[in-house]
Design a protein around this motif. Structure first.
Motif, mmCIF file in Angstrom:
data_model
loop_
_atom_site.group_PDB
_atom_site.id
_atom_site.type_symbol
_atom_site.label_atom_id
_atom_site.label_comp_id
_atom_site.label_asym_id
_atom_site.label_seq_id
_atom_site.Cartn_x
_atom_site.Cartn_y
_atom_site.Cartn_z
ATOM 1 N N GLU A 68 -0.087 1.042 -1.608
ATOM 2 C CA GLU A 68 0.323 2.090 -2.538
ATOM 3 C C GLU A 68 0.252 3.467 -1.905
ATOM 4 O OE1 GLU A 68 -2.004 1.800 -6.025
ATOM 5 O OE2 GLU A 68 -1.242 -0.179 -6.607
ATOM 6 N N PHE A 69 -0.493 3.611 -0.830
ATOM 7 C CA PHE A 69 -0.645 4.907 -0.167
ATOM 8 C C PHE A 69 0.333 5.090 0.990
ATOM 9 C CE2 PHE A 69 -4.751 3.497 -1.799
ATOM 10 C CZ PHE A 69 -5.042 4.534 -2.679
ATOM 11 N N GLY A 70 1.250 4.167 1.136
ATOM 12 C CA GLY A 70 2.204 4.245 2.228
ATOM 13 C C GLY A 70 1.690 3.550 3.475
ATOM 14 N N CYS A 71 2.548 3.428 4.468
ATOM 15 C CA CYS A 71 2.203 2.717 5.702
ATOM 16 C C CYS A 71 2.446 3.620 6.900
ATOM 17 C CB CYS A 71 3.033 1.434 5.838
ATOM 18 S SG CYS A 71 2.652 0.188 4.588
ATOM 19 N N TYR A 72 1.521 3.549 7.829
ATOM 20 C CA TYR A 72 1.606 4.373 9.031
ATOM 21 C C TYR A 72 2.623 3.799 10.004
ATOM 22 C CZ TYR A 72 0.490 6.059 13.686
ATOM 23 O OH TYR A 72 0.581 6.572 14.962
ATOM 24 N N SER A 73 3.336 4.716 10.694
ATOM 25 C CA SER A 73 4.249 4.342 11.765
ATOM 26 C C SER A 73 4.321 5.521 12.728
ATOM 27 C CB SER A 73 5.643 4.021 11.216
ATOM 28 O OG SER A 73 6.483 3.571 12.266
ATOM 29 N N PRO A 74 4.426 5.282 14.028
ATOM 30 C CA PRO A 74 4.402 6.391 14.993
ATOM 31 C C PRO A 74 5.672 7.236 14.996
ATOM 32 C CG PRO A 74 4.741 4.296 16.110
ATOM 33 C CD PRO A 74 4.437 3.966 14.693
ATOM 34 N N ILE B 152 8.746 9.742 13.096
ATOM 35 C CA ILE B 152 8.647 11.028 12.402
ATOM 36 C C ILE B 152 8.797 10.897 10.901
ATOM 37 C CG2 ILE B 152 9.505 12.267 14.418
ATOM 38 C CD1 ILE B 152 12.248 12.409 13.043
ATOM 39 N N TYR B 153 9.042 9.689 10.390
ATOM 40 C CA TYR B 153 9.325 9.507 8.969
ATOM 41 C C TYR B 153 8.039 9.203 8.202
ATOM 42 C CZ TYR B 153 14.034 8.998 10.851
ATOM 43 O OH TYR B 153 15.209 9.190 11.525
ATOM 44 N N GLY C 117 14.932 0.714 5.974
ATOM 45 C CA GLY C 117 13.903 0.567 4.943
ATOM 46 C C GLY C 117 13.603 1.815 4.152
ATOM 47 N N LEU C 118 13.923 2.996 4.690
ATOM 48 C CA LEU C 118 13.632 4.223 3.953
ATOM 49 C C LEU C 118 14.383 4.294 2.634
ATOM 50 C CD1 LEU C 118 13.636 6.806 6.895
ATOM 51 C CD2 LEU C 118 11.657 5.804 5.726
ATOM 52 N N THR C 119 15.543 3.662 2.588
ATOM 53 C CA THR C 119 16.356 3.665 1.357
ATOM 54 C C THR C 119 16.464 2.274 0.745
ATOM 55 O OG1 THR C 119 18.350 3.406 2.705
ATOM 56 C CG2 THR C 119 17.693 5.655 2.134
ATOM 57 N N GLU D 124 8.592 -0.192 0.895
ATOM 58 C CA GLU D 124 9.693 -0.147 1.853
ATOM 59 C C GLU D 124 9.947 -1.554 2.402
ATOM 60 O OE1 GLU D 124 9.518 2.567 5.047
ATOM 61 O OE2 GLU D 124 9.469 4.359 3.775
ATOM 62 N N CYS D 125 11.219 -1.903 2.504
ATOM 63 C CA CYS D 125 11.600 -3.234 2.990
ATOM 64 C C CYS D 125 12.606 -3.072 4.129
ATOM 65 C CB CYS D 125 12.196 -4.063 1.846
ATOM 66 S SG CYS D 125 12.783 -5.694 2.355
ATOM 67 N N TRP D 126 12.162 -3.404 5.331
ATOM 68 C CA TRP D 126 13.007 -3.301 6.506
ATOM 69 C C TRP D 126 13.536 -4.695 6.858
ATOM 70 C CZ3 TRP D 126 13.967 1.188 9.460
ATOM 71 C CH2 TRP D 126 13.298 2.332 9.008
ATOM 72 N N LEU D 127 14.839 -4.767 7.049
ATOM 73 C CA LEU D 127 15.477 -6.009 7.492
ATOM 74 C C LEU D 127 15.893 -5.815 8.947
ATOM 75 C CD1 LEU D 127 17.682 -6.817 4.368
ATOM 76 C CD2 LEU D 127 15.274 -7.349 4.792
#
Length: 332
Positions: free
Chosen positions: A276-282, A284-285, A238-240, A291-294
Motif C-alpha cells: 500500500e505504500f508503493g514499491c521501490y525501484s532504482p 526515476i518514477y 505498469g505506471l498506467t 502497479e501491474c507490469w507485463l
C-alpha cells in the motif's frame, strides 16, 4: 349674586343644554390632575420619607445585631478544622517545595547541560541496541562522580583555588548528592531505562514462511514468487496499468499472450506491487500500489530477489531492506 348649580352652569345658566366639548374636556382634565397629585404625594411619602434620628439609630443597631448573629452562625456551621488543616498542609508543601527546589542559576544549569552533552557525544551510538541506554547512563554517572569530587574540593578550606565559586559549589554539591533527579529534570536530561527484548519464536522448524497476499488466490500456473522482481522488455507499461490483485495481474498477462498475433511480443512475466505504500525501484518514477507490469523475455533474468544487498543499499539510500515486488513466469 345667585348661586348657580353645576347643571345650570353646564346648561349655560339659561335652562338650555349647552354642554359643549370644551367644558367636558376641562372637567376631565381637572379630575386627572387631582388624581395625579394624589399619586405623586403617596409615592413621595412612601419612598422619600425619613424617620427621626432616634428611630434611624434603633433601626441600624437592630440590623447590625442581626448581621453579627448571621456571621457567628456561619462560622459555627463551617468546617473550621478542615479549613485550618488544609491551610497548614498548603504551607508545609510550599516549604518543602522551596527547600527541594534547585537554586542554581540558568547559566550554571546551561553549563552543566553542555558538559553532559559533550560527554555523551563520546559514547558510541552506532550500535542501536538495548546497550545504548546502559552506556549513556553509565557515562552520566561517571560525570556525576567526577563533578561531585570537584565541588567537594571547592567547598574545602581554600575555595579560591577552585574555578567554582564557594556558594555555587555548595548548592551544586547538595543537588548532586540529594536532589539528583530534580537536577536532571532542570537540565532536561532523560535517560531511558534498559529494556531487554527477548524474541519469542514458537514456529516449528520445518514450517515454511507464509505471507498473506490481498485479493483472490493466485492460480498455480502464475508461479508467483514473493519479494521478486524479474527483468524483461515491457509489454504493458505498469505506471498506467493497475490491477486489484496479483491474480488479476497474472490473468492480464495470460490474456495478453492469447490475444497477441503471431510474431508479436507475448507476455510471459508479470510483476506486481502489493504494498500500500508503493514499491521501490532504482528508476526515476514513483511506483504506487497495484502497479501491474507485463514483460517478455526469452530467458527471464532476476533484477532483485528477497533482500537488497548491503552494498546496494549503501549506494542507494532510499532502498528498503526487503524487495517489495512480487513476480511470476508464465509458461506458454
Amino acid at each position: 349674586m345667585a348661586r348657580v348649580s353645576a347643571v345650570e352652569w353646564l346648561r349655560g345658566g339659561s335652562g338650555r343644554c349647552c354642554c359643549s366639548f370644551k367644558r367636558i374636556t376641562f372637567v376631565i382634565c381637572c379630575v386627572n390632575l387631582v388624581a395625579a397629585l394624589l399619586v405623586i404625594h403617596s409615592f413621595y411619602t412612601s419612598f422619600f420619607f425619613r424617620p427621626s434620628s432616634g428611630l434611624n439609630r434603633n433601626y441600624l443597631a437592630d440590623q447590625t445585631k442581626k448581621m453579627e448573629e448571621s456571621i457567628r452562625i456561619r462560622r459555627e456551621m463551617g468546617p473550621l478544622a478542615l479549613v485550618n488543616a488544609a491551610r497548614m498542609l498548603r504551607m508545609k508543601l510550599s516549604r518543602e517545595e522551596k527547600k527541594g527546589r534547585i537554586q542554581l542559576s540558568q547559566l550554571v544549569m546551561h553549563k552543566l547541560a553542555s558538559e553532559i552533552l559533550q560527554m555523551l557525544q563520546g559514547v558510541d551510538n552506532t550500535n542501536v541496541t538495548e546497550q545504548q541506554g546502559w552506556l549513556s547512563s553509565a557515562a552520566v554517572n561517571i560525570w556525576r562522580v567526577q563533578k561531585l569530587e570537584e565541588v567537594r574540593k571547592a567547598t574545602n578550606s581554600k575555595p579560591s583555588n577552585s574555578s567554582i565559586p564557594f556558594r555555587e559549589a555548595k548548592m551544586l554539591k547538595q543537588a548532586l548528592e540529594t536532589n539528583w533527579p530534580l537536577l536532571m529534570e532542570g537540565i532536561g536530561l532523560w535517560i531511558p531505562t534498559n529494556i531487554i527484548n527477548t524474541q519469542h519464536d514458537d514456529k516449528p522448524k520445518d514450517e515454511p514462511d507464509f505471507e498473506i497476499i490481498p485479493g483472490r488466490p493466485i492460480p498455480p500456473e502464475c508461479h508467483a514468487e514473493l519479494h521478486t522482481d524479474y527483468d524483461g522488455a515491457a509489454v504493458r507499461w505498469g505506471l498506467t496499468h493497475h490491477k486489484e490483485s496479483a491474480a488479476d495481474c497474472c490473468q492480464a498477462c495470460l490474456d495478453q499472450a492469447k490475444r497477441t498475433k503471431p510474431g508479436g511480443m507475448k507476455c510471459n512475466i508479470w510483476v506486481y506491487c502489493p504494498s500500500e505504500f508503493g514499491c521501490y525501484s532504482p528508476d526515476i518514477y514513483e511506483h504506487k500500489h497495484q502497479e501491474c507490469w507485463l514483460k517478455q523475455a526469452d530467458t527471464p533474468r532476476l533484477n532483485f530477489k528477497d533482500k537488497y544487498s548491503e552494498s546496494y543499499r549503501n549506494n542507494h539510500h532510499n532502498a528498503p531492506i526487503v524487495v517489495p515486488w512480487m513476480s511470476g513466469i508464465v509458461h506458454l
